[in-house]
Motif scaffolding. Structure first.
Motif, PDB file in Angstrom:
ATOM      1  N   GLY A  68      -4.163  39.515   3.263  1.00 45.57           N
ATOM      2  CA  GLY A  68      -3.445  38.238   3.332  1.00 45.57           C
ATOM      3  C   GLY A  68      -2.738  38.087   4.654  1.00 45.57           C
ATOM      4  N   SER A  69      -2.173  39.178   5.143  1.00 47.91           N
ATOM      5  CA  SER A  69      -1.498  39.149   6.437  1.00 47.91           C
ATOM      6  C   SER A  69      -2.497  38.852   7.550  1.00 47.91           C
ATOM      7  CB  SER A  69      -0.812  40.489   6.696  1.00 47.91           C
ATOM      8  OG  SER A  69      -0.233  40.525   7.972  1.00 47.91           O
ATOM      9  N   VAL A  79      -5.261  37.113   7.285  1.00 48.85           N
ATOM     10  CA  VAL A  79      -5.603  35.687   7.180  1.00 48.85           C
ATOM     11  C   VAL A  79      -4.493  34.844   7.803  1.00 48.85           C
ATOM     12  CG1 VAL A  79      -5.928  33.786   5.554  1.00 48.85           C
ATOM     13  CG2 VAL A  79      -7.105  35.963   5.178  1.00 48.85           C
ATOM     14  N   ASP A  80      -3.231  35.173   7.473  1.00 48.32           N
ATOM     15  CA  ASP A  80      -2.107  34.420   8.029  1.00 48.32           C
ATOM     16  C   ASP A  80      -2.054  34.540   9.551  1.00 48.32           C
ATOM     17  OD1 ASP A  80      -1.424  33.716   5.468  1.00 48.32           O
ATOM     18  OD2 ASP A  80       0.197  35.199   5.281  1.00 48.32           O
ATOM     19  N   ARG A  81      -2.240  35.739  10.042  1.00 55.57           N
ATOM     20  CA  ARG A  81      -2.184  35.948  11.499  1.00 55.57           C
ATOM     21  C   ARG A  81      -3.366  35.293  12.203  1.00 55.57           C
ATOM     22  NH1 ARG A  81       0.605  41.725  12.737  1.00 55.57           N
ATOM     23  NH2 ARG A  81       2.366  41.422  11.345  1.00 55.57           N
ATOM     24  N   THR A  82      -4.506  35.284  11.551  1.00 56.53           N
ATOM     25  CA  THR A  82      -5.661  34.604  12.134  1.00 56.53           C
ATOM     26  C   THR A  82      -5.379  33.107  12.247  1.00 56.53           C
ATOM     27  OG1 THR A  82      -7.163  36.246  11.199  1.00 56.53           O
ATOM     28  CG2 THR A  82      -8.134  34.149  11.871  1.00 56.53           C
ATOM     29  N   ALA A  83      -4.764  32.541  11.222  1.00 57.40           N
ATOM     30  CA  ALA A  83      -4.404  31.124  11.268  1.00 57.40           C
ATOM     31  C   ALA A  83      -3.367  30.875  12.363  1.00 57.40           C
ATOM     32  CB  ALA A  83      -3.856  30.673   9.910  1.00 57.40           C
ATOM     33  N   GLU A  84      -2.391  31.766  12.488  1.00 59.59           N
ATOM     34  CA  GLU A  84      -1.380  31.629  13.546  1.00 59.59           C
ATOM     35  C   GLU A  84      -2.032  31.728  14.919  1.00 59.59           C
ATOM     36  OE1 GLU A  84       1.602  34.610  12.879  1.00 59.59           O
ATOM     37  OE2 GLU A  84       2.272  33.704  11.003  1.00 59.59           O
ATOM     38  N   GLN A  86      -3.892  28.522  15.689  1.00 59.59           N
ATOM     39  CA  GLN A  86      -2.943  27.468  16.044  1.00 59.59           C
ATOM     40  C   GLN A  86      -2.397  27.701  17.443  1.00 59.59           C
ATOM     41  OE1 GLN A  86      -2.222  24.643  14.302  1.00 59.59           O
ATOM     42  NE2 GLN A  86      -1.118  24.042  16.133  1.00 59.59           N
TER      43      GLN A  86
END
Length: 118
Positions: free
Chosen positions: A42-43, A45-50, A53
């Motif tokens: 999950g981390s 995925v979140d960091r990939t999205a960050e 962006q």
């Protein structure tokens, strides 16, 4: 012989208990590892999205920078052209003022001449 059988049963019970404890510890470790992997996934995925962006923001900032630099270059060229024009006017101001004064004097002479001819 009974003592050996009793010791064997005790040792078998202890071994089975130790095996059960080890199996429970292994099961707990597997569950903790799975939970950790899930959290880290999950981390990721979140960091990939960050990251995505941030890359988009960087691209937009670079595009804006290119536009600002182009506008600044244009303004610099305009300022240089205006400076050249102003320098020309200032350089020739005295010559132009002298020429206008001569024209005004000539017009006054002509006016005086024409006034006297009436």
């Amino acid at each position: 012989l009974e003592k050996i059988i009793g010791d064997t049963k005790t040792m078998a019970e202890e071994t089975e208990q130790a095996e059960q404890d080890a199996a429970d510890a292994f099961k707990k470790t597997v569950e903790e590892t799975e939970a950790s992997v899930k959290a880290k996934s999950g981390s990721i995925v979140d960091r990939t999205a960050e990251k995505t962006q941030a890359e988009e923001d960087l691209q937009q900032a670079q595009t804006e920078l290119e536009g600002v630099v182009a506008e600044l270059e244009s303004l610099t060229k305009d300022a240089a052209a205006l400076r050249g024009e102003c320098d020309y006017v200032l350089k020739n101001f005295d010559l132009r003022q002298e020429a206008r004064d001569e024209e005004v004097a000539a017009l006054r002479q002509a006016k005086a001449y024409l006034s006297g001819a009436k």
